[in-house]
Design a protein around this motif. Structure first.
Motif, mmCIF file in Angstrom:
data_model
loop_
_atom_site.group_PDB
_atom_site.id
_atom_site.type_symbol
_atom_site.label_atom_id
_atom_site.label_comp_id
_atom_site.label_asym_id
_atom_site.label_seq_id
_atom_site.Cartn_x
_atom_site.Cartn_y
_atom_site.Cartn_z
ATOM 1 N N MET A 20 49.175 36.215 48.243
ATOM 2 C CA MET A 20 47.772 36.025 47.905
ATOM 3 C C MET A 20 47.668 35.743 46.414
ATOM 4 O O MET A 20 48.295 36.390 45.587
ATOM 5 C CB MET A 20 47.003 37.293 48.274
ATOM 6 N N ALA A 21 46.895 34.761 46.046
ATOM 7 C CA ALA A 21 46.741 34.381 44.638
ATOM 8 C C ALA A 21 45.995 35.471 43.882
ATOM 9 O O ALA A 21 45.159 36.178 44.444
ATOM 10 C CB ALA A 21 45.984 33.059 44.545
ATOM 11 N N GLU A 22 46.324 35.586 42.601
ATOM 12 C CA GLU A 22 45.635 36.570 41.756
ATOM 13 C C GLU A 22 44.167 36.180 41.619
ATOM 14 O O GLU A 22 43.820 35.017 41.512
ATOM 15 C CB GLU A 22 46.296 36.603 40.374
ATOM 16 N N GLU A 23 43.309 37.181 41.659
ATOM 17 C CA GLU A 23 41.874 36.936 41.559
ATOM 18 C C GLU A 23 41.523 36.408 40.177
ATOM 19 O O GLU A 23 42.115 36.804 39.183
ATOM 20 C CB GLU A 23 41.097 38.234 41.798
ATOM 21 N N THR A 24 40.544 35.531 40.128
ATOM 22 C CA THR A 24 40.080 35.045 38.833
ATOM 23 C C THR A 24 39.228 36.125 38.178
ATOM 24 O O THR A 24 38.749 37.052 38.839
ATOM 25 C CB THR A 24 39.226 33.765 38.992
ATOM 26 N N ARG A 25 39.036 35.972 36.903
ATOM 27 C CA ARG A 25 38.193 36.907 36.162
ATOM 28 C C ARG A 25 36.763 36.905 36.732
ATOM 29 O O ARG A 25 36.121 37.940 36.824
ATOM 30 C CB ARG A 25 38.193 36.502 34.686
ATOM 31 N N LEU A 50 37.940 52.083 33.754
ATOM 32 C CA LEU A 50 39.354 52.447 33.641
ATOM 33 C C LEU A 50 40.180 52.123 34.881
ATOM 34 O O LEU A 50 41.405 52.186 34.835
ATOM 35 C CB LEU A 50 39.479 53.938 33.325
ATOM 36 N N LEU A 51 39.528 51.784 35.984
ATOM 37 C CA LEU A 51 40.293 51.459 37.193
ATOM 38 C C LEU A 51 41.237 50.292 36.922
ATOM 39 O O LEU A 51 40.825 49.266 36.361
ATOM 40 C CB LEU A 51 39.355 51.083 38.339
ATOM 41 N N PRO A 52 42.494 50.430 37.320
ATOM 42 C CA PRO A 52 43.442 49.324 37.099
ATOM 43 C C PRO A 52 42.965 47.989 37.662
ATOM 44 O O PRO A 52 43.212 46.946 37.062
ATOM 45 C CB PRO A 52 44.718 49.808 37.816
ATOM 46 N N ARG A 53 42.237 48.010 38.787
ATOM 47 C CA ARG A 53 41.793 46.747 39.392
ATOM 48 C C ARG A 53 40.857 45.974 38.462
ATOM 49 O O ARG A 53 40.713 44.765 38.606
ATOM 50 C CB ARG A 53 41.146 46.999 40.742
ATOM 51 N N TYR A 54 40.187 46.654 37.512
ATOM 52 C CA TYR A 54 39.235 45.984 36.614
ATOM 53 C C TYR A 54 39.733 45.902 35.169
ATOM 54 O O TYR A 54 38.974 45.540 34.280
ATOM 55 C CB TYR A 54 37.878 46.685 36.672
ATOM 56 N N GLU A 55 40.997 46.201 34.966
ATOM 57 C CA GLU A 55 41.557 46.220 33.614
ATOM 58 C C GLU A 55 41.345 44.891 32.870
ATOM 59 O O GLU A 55 41.056 44.886 31.683
ATOM 60 C CB GLU A 55 43.053 46.543 33.702
ATOM 61 N N ARG A 56 41.447 43.783 33.574
ATOM 62 C CA ARG A 56 41.313 42.482 32.901
ATOM 63 C C ARG A 56 39.891 42.180 32.427
ATOM 64 O O ARG A 56 39.677 41.281 31.635
ATOM 65 C CB ARG A 56 41.781 41.349 33.820
ATOM 66 N N LEU A 57 38.912 42.943 32.896
ATOM 67 C CA LEU A 57 37.528 42.688 32.494
ATOM 68 C C LEU A 57 37.162 43.324 31.156
ATOM 69 O O LEU A 57 36.155 42.945 30.559
ATOM 70 C CB LEU A 57 36.557 43.210 33.569
ATOM 71 N N PHE A 58 37.963 44.306 30.713
ATOM 72 C CA PHE A 58 37.590 45.081 29.529
ATOM 73 C C PHE A 58 38.743 45.140 28.541
ATOM 74 O O PHE A 58 39.888 45.366 28.938
ATOM 75 C CB PHE A 58 37.177 46.498 29.951
ATOM 76 N N ASP A 59 38.413 44.986 27.250
ATOM 77 C CA ASP A 59 39.464 45.070 26.239
ATOM 78 C C ASP A 59 39.912 46.523 26.070
ATOM 79 O O ASP A 59 39.277 47.458 26.573
ATOM 80 C CB ASP A 59 39.014 44.447 24.916
ATOM 81 N N GLN A 60 41.013 46.696 25.363
ATOM 82 C CA GLN A 60 41.589 48.034 25.217
ATOM 83 C C GLN A 60 40.651 48.980 24.472
ATOM 84 O O GLN A 60 40.583 50.171 24.792
ATOM 85 C CB GLN A 60 42.955 47.965 24.506
ATOM 86 N N THR A 61 39.902 48.466 23.505
ATOM 87 C CA THR A 61 38.959 49.315 22.768
ATOM 88 C C THR A 61 37.919 49.910 23.718
ATOM 89 O O THR A 61 37.600 51.099 23.644
ATOM 90 C CB THR A 61 38.269 48.508 21.650
ATOM 91 N N THR A 62 37.390 49.090 24.610
ATOM 92 C CA THR A 62 36.397 49.562 25.579
ATOM 93 C C THR A 62 37.017 50.587 26.510
ATOM 94 O O THR A 62 36.429 51.641 26.780
ATOM 95 C CB THR A 62 35.827 48.377 26.380
ATOM 96 N N ARG A 63 38.212 50.312 26.977
ATOM 97 C CA ARG A 63 38.892 51.243 27.882
ATOM 98 C C ARG A 63 39.201 52.564 27.174
ATOM 99 O O ARG A 63 39.018 53.637 27.751
ATOM 100 C CB ARG A 63 40.141 50.590 28.467
#
Length: 120
Positions: free
Chosen positions: A1-6, A78-91
Motif C-alpha cells: 500500500m502506498a504511503e498516505e499523502t500529507r 503525538l500519535l505516530p500516525r500523525y507525526e508528519r503533520l507536526f514539526d518537532q517543536t509542536t510535538r
C-alpha cells in the motif's frame, strides 16, 4: 500500500478531531473554543495553535478532570500516525504539557494507538 499523502493524513486528522469533539459533547464537555478553532483554521492549524500556547488550556484541564486525556489534541498530535503533520517543536510542546499534568505519555500513547488499531 502506498504511503498516505500529507493531505490524506490531514483529512484523517480532521475527521478524528471532529469525532473527538462529538464524543466529548456526549460526555458532558463541549469544547466550544476548539470547535471554533476547527471551523476557522482547520484541524492541523487549530491543533498547532492550541499546542503552541505554553499554558495548558481549560479544555486540557477538563479532560484531565474527566480522566480523558487520551482525547486531548496534545495526545493526538503525538500519535505516530500523525507525526508528519507536526514539526518537532509542536510535538515537544504537546508532550511537555501532558507531562505537566503527570501523564505517562509513552504508556498513554501505546494504549491509544492500540485502541485505534483495526481488529486483526
Amino acid at each position: 500500500m502506498a504511503e498516505e499523502t500529507r493531505e490524506e493524513l490531514a483529512r484523517q486528522f480532521s475527521g478524528d478531531m471532529h469525532r473527538g469533539v462529538a464524543e466529548l459533547a456526549r460526555l458532558g464537555y463541549d469544547p466550544k473554543i476548539f470547535r471554533m478553532m476547527l471551523a476557522d483554521h482547520g484541524a492541523v492549524e487549530a491543533a498547532r495553535r492550541l499546542v503552541a500556547d505554553p499554558k495548558p488550556s481549560y479544555g486540557l484541564w477538563k479532560l484531565q478532570e474527566k480522566n480523558r486525556l487520551d482525547a486531548s489534541v496534545e495526545m493526538w498530535v503525538l500519535l505516530p500516525r500523525y507525526e508528519r503533520l507536526f514539526d518537532q517543536t509542536t510535538r515537544d510542546q504537546a508532550e511537555r504539557k501532558l507531562r505537566l499534568l503527570g501523564v505517562d505519555v509513552g504508556r498513554e500513547l501505546r494504549q491509544l494507538a492500540a485502541r485505534l488499531q483495526p481488529p486483526a
